[in-house]
Write an enzyme that holds these catalytic residues in place. Structure first.
Site, PDB file in Angstrom:
ATOM      1  N   PHE A   1       4.171   3.199   4.102  1.00 17.26           N
ATOM      2  CA  PHE A   1       5.023   2.338   3.269  1.00 17.26           C
ATOM      3  C   PHE A   1       5.835   3.216   2.330  1.00 17.26           C
ATOM      4  O   PHE A   1       5.283   4.046   1.607  1.00 17.26           O
ATOM      5  CB  PHE A   1       4.184   1.349   2.454  1.00 17.26           C
ATOM      6  CG  PHE A   1       5.037   0.329   1.747  1.00 17.26           C
ATOM      7  CD1 PHE A   1       5.426  -0.836   2.388  1.00 17.26           C
ATOM      8  CD2 PHE A   1       5.487   0.549   0.451  1.00 17.26           C
ATOM      9  CE1 PHE A   1       6.238  -1.776   1.752  1.00 17.26           C
ATOM     10  CE2 PHE A   1       6.299  -0.379  -0.195  1.00 17.26           C
ATOM     11  CZ  PHE A   1       6.670  -1.540   0.463  1.00 17.26           C
TER      12      PHE A   1
ATOM     13  N   ASP B   1       5.415  11.307  -0.080  1.00 16.90           N
ATOM     14  CA  ASP B   1       5.669  10.153  -0.935  1.00 16.90           C
ATOM     15  C   ASP B   1       4.408   9.895  -1.766  1.00 16.90           C
ATOM     16  O   ASP B   1       3.421   9.348  -1.277  1.00 16.90           O
ATOM     17  CB  ASP B   1       6.010   8.944  -0.052  1.00 16.90           C
ATOM     18  CG  ASP B   1       6.356   7.722  -0.874  1.00 16.90           C
ATOM     19  OD1 ASP B   1       6.089   7.730  -2.096  1.00 16.90           O
ATOM     20  OD2 ASP B   1       6.876   6.751  -0.301  1.00 16.90           O
TER      21      ASP B   1
ATOM     22  N   LYS C   1       6.096   4.369  -9.931  1.00 24.74           N
ATOM     23  CA  LYS C   1       4.905   3.645 -10.396  1.00 24.74           C
ATOM     24  C   LYS C   1       4.329   4.225 -11.699  1.00 24.74           C
ATOM     25  O   LYS C   1       4.913   4.070 -12.748  1.00 24.74           O
ATOM     26  CB  LYS C   1       3.849   3.622  -9.285  1.00 24.74           C
ATOM     27  CG  LYS C   1       4.216   2.682  -8.119  1.00 24.74           C
ATOM     28  CD  LYS C   1       3.003   2.421  -7.260  1.00 24.74           C
ATOM     29  CE  LYS C   1       3.313   1.691  -5.969  1.00 24.74           C
ATOM     30  NZ  LYS C   1       3.133   0.269  -6.027  1.00 24.74           N
TER      31      LYS C   1
HETATM   32  N1  PMP Z   1       6.344   4.483  -1.657  1.00 26.42           N
HETATM   33  C1  PMP Z   1       5.051   4.146  -1.732  1.00 26.42           C
HETATM   34  C2  PMP Z   1       4.018   5.086  -1.192  1.00 26.42           C
HETATM   35  C3  PMP Z   1       4.672   2.942  -2.323  1.00 26.42           C
HETATM   36  O1  PMP Z   1       3.374   2.601  -2.382  1.00 26.42           O
HETATM   37  C4  PMP Z   1       5.673   2.085  -2.831  1.00 26.42           C
HETATM   38  C5  PMP Z   1       5.323   0.763  -3.474  1.00 26.42           C
HETATM   39  N2  PMP Z   1       4.130   0.197  -3.126  1.00 26.42           N
HETATM   40  C6  PMP Z   1       7.004   2.481  -2.709  1.00 26.42           C
HETATM   41  C7  PMP Z   1       7.311   3.694  -2.139  1.00 26.42           C
HETATM   42  C8  PMP Z   1       8.113   1.613  -3.230  1.00 26.42           C
HETATM   43  O2  PMP Z   1       8.130   1.628  -4.609  1.00 26.42           O
HETATM   44  P1  PMP Z   1       8.977   0.519  -5.402  1.00 26.42           P
HETATM   45  O3  PMP Z   1       8.308  -0.786  -5.174  1.00 26.42           O
HETATM   46  O4  PMP Z   1       8.928   0.986  -6.829  1.00 26.42           O
HETATM   47  O5  PMP Z   1      10.354   0.570  -4.848  1.00 26.42           O
END
Ligand code: PMP
Length: 419
Positions: free
Chosen positions: A146, A231, A260
């Site tokens: 994700f 990521d 986050k």
């Molecule tokens: N990358 C990862 C690994 C995530 O867990 C998330 C959100 N769960 C995102 C990107 C996307 O982040 P955002 O919701 O702040 O766009």
């Protein structure tokens, strides 16, 4: 208790349906999750009626230092005293301070930062930088990985339901099974701009790779001249027991994405942190990619304070120690209730509980909610409930939360067995 605004929940849900999204209103109703949040402190959230919840989800792994950590709150308040958002025409000290702090705390030669506001945006930056740096347009990502839901990030995200309505997405993305080194070897070639992975998959349901997976992916990337993007939007900032999850594996990416918990749970901020040489692609035209509010003074003040708290309170160490206990208790529950829990996984304070029936994840979430405990599902795998509390949660409170998890598992057992 201070004066709270009066809200009629039924009216509120009707308005949510009418002005925002009726699907969301329906789900909240169905799940019985109809309390309106009002106040957070530490690992506690209080609704407008004064009902207390134990926070075992930290806003999807955002509130790592607890709600309204005094140090982070103080930094934001102090910044707010003299300036909110930047002029964007004058120099902004906070951005440089945060970038320097990130260069110091991130592993290896990661040094330069590009600031934005969300995780998906940080991923967009990483993808654009990788294309510019390598002159290539292909990416390899993982099934069930994700990375966010903007079009670029969604192209990297490896799962059906969020992608289907938007096909064709950006061409050039190949998805391979996570933790399968042969598949990775086969997919990466001289046309690959970058491999993008979560070091530990979060939304897939807390999937932890074999210890040699990431080091070998690093080698494959180096051989092919491809970049490695890790990521760490979810796994970063102490969550898995190291400041960054890649440190468990001794691997430094070329670009790391953060968001986050970098915000300290206060003001959203995202970052792509890269080796200087890699981010040099933005030097010739520094505005080739930009974000009006990304890395604003408030967000940078919050994030700089959050990084100080991370280090001074050893949040990663706390996550590591408490995570051992969480896993111990969850494994015990899995042994006691094999008809309910299929398996558990966890690293630091990111734990997943996979239920034997697909509905189990949502059933337990609703049951826990009614008992005053907040947990989260996994967006790429709803059969898995995640536990991801603030890293500085008091041990007693964590134990109490886990007691309630066990009571809820016991309670839903007959329904799960009948399914
Ligand atoms: N990358 C990862 C690994 C995530 O867990 C998330 C959100 N769960 C995102 C990107 C996307 O982040 P955002 O919701 O702040 O766009």
């Amino acid at each position: 208790m201070e004066e709270k605004g009066k809200i009629d929940v039924e009216d509120f849900l009707n308005d949510l349906g009418e002005y925002v999204n009726p699907g969301r209103a329906r789900v909240y109703r169905l799940m019985g999750m109809t309390n309106v949040e009002h106040k957070g402190f530490g690992s506690t959230v209080v609704d407008i009626e004064g009902k207390e919840f134990i926070d075992l989800c930290a806003g999807y792994a955002v509130i790592n230092a607890g709600h309204r950590h005094p140090r982070i709150l103080g930094a934001v308040q102090q910044q707010m005293e003299h300036m909110g958002l930047s002029t964007k025409t004058m120099l902004s000290a906070g951005e440089v301070e945060l970038a320097r702090a990130l260069a110091e705390i991130t592993p290896g030669d990661l040094k330069r930062s590009f600031f934005c506001a969300t995780g998906a945006e940080a991923v967009e930056v990483a993808l654009k930088v990788a294309r510019m740096y390598t002159g290539r347009t292909n990416f390899v990502a993982a099934d069930n990985g994700f990375h966010g839901k903007t079009l670029g990030a969604l192209s990297a995200t490896g799962g059906g339901s969020y992608r289907d309505a938007f096909e064709p997405l950006i061409p050039g993305f190949t998805h391979v099974p996570f933790d399968d080194i042969e598949a990775m070897e086969e997919a990466v070639d001289e046309q690959t701009a970058a491999v993008i992975l979560e070091p530990i998959q979060g939304e897939a349901g807390v999937v932890i790779p074999h210890p040699d997976y990431l080091p070998r992916v690093r080698e494959i990337c180096d051989r092919a001249g491809a970049l490695l993007i890790l990521d760490e939007v979810q796994t970063g900032i102490g969550r898995t027991g190291e400041n960054f999850a890649c440190e468990h594996y001794g691997v430094t990416p070329d670009i790391m994405t953060l968001a986050k918990a970098l915000s300290g749970g206060m003001i959203p901020v995202g970052a792509a942190v890269a080796r200087s040489e890699v981010l040099e692609v933005f030097d010739a035209n520094p505005w080739i990619h930009s974000s009006t509010t990304g890395g604003n003074a408030l967000a940078c003040a919050a994030a700089t304070a959050a990084l100080q708290v991370l280090q001074e309170e050893d949040l990663a160490g706390q996550a590591q120690r408490k995570g051992v206990r969480v896993l111990e208790r969850l494994e015990e529950m899995a042994r006691r209730y094999p008809e309910v829990i299929q398996e558990v996984s966890g690293k630091g304070l990111l734990a997943g509980v996979r239920f034997t029936k697909p509905a189990g994840g949502l059933m337990i979430m609703a049951e826990l909610y009614s008992r005053g405990v907040l947990v989260i599902p996994s967006l790429m795998n709803w059969t898995v409930m995640r536990i991801a509390p603030p890293l500085n949660i008091e041990e007693e409170r964590l134990e109490r939360g886990l007691d309630i998890v066990e009571e809820a598992v016991e309670y839903i057992r007959p329904d799960i067995e009948d399914m």
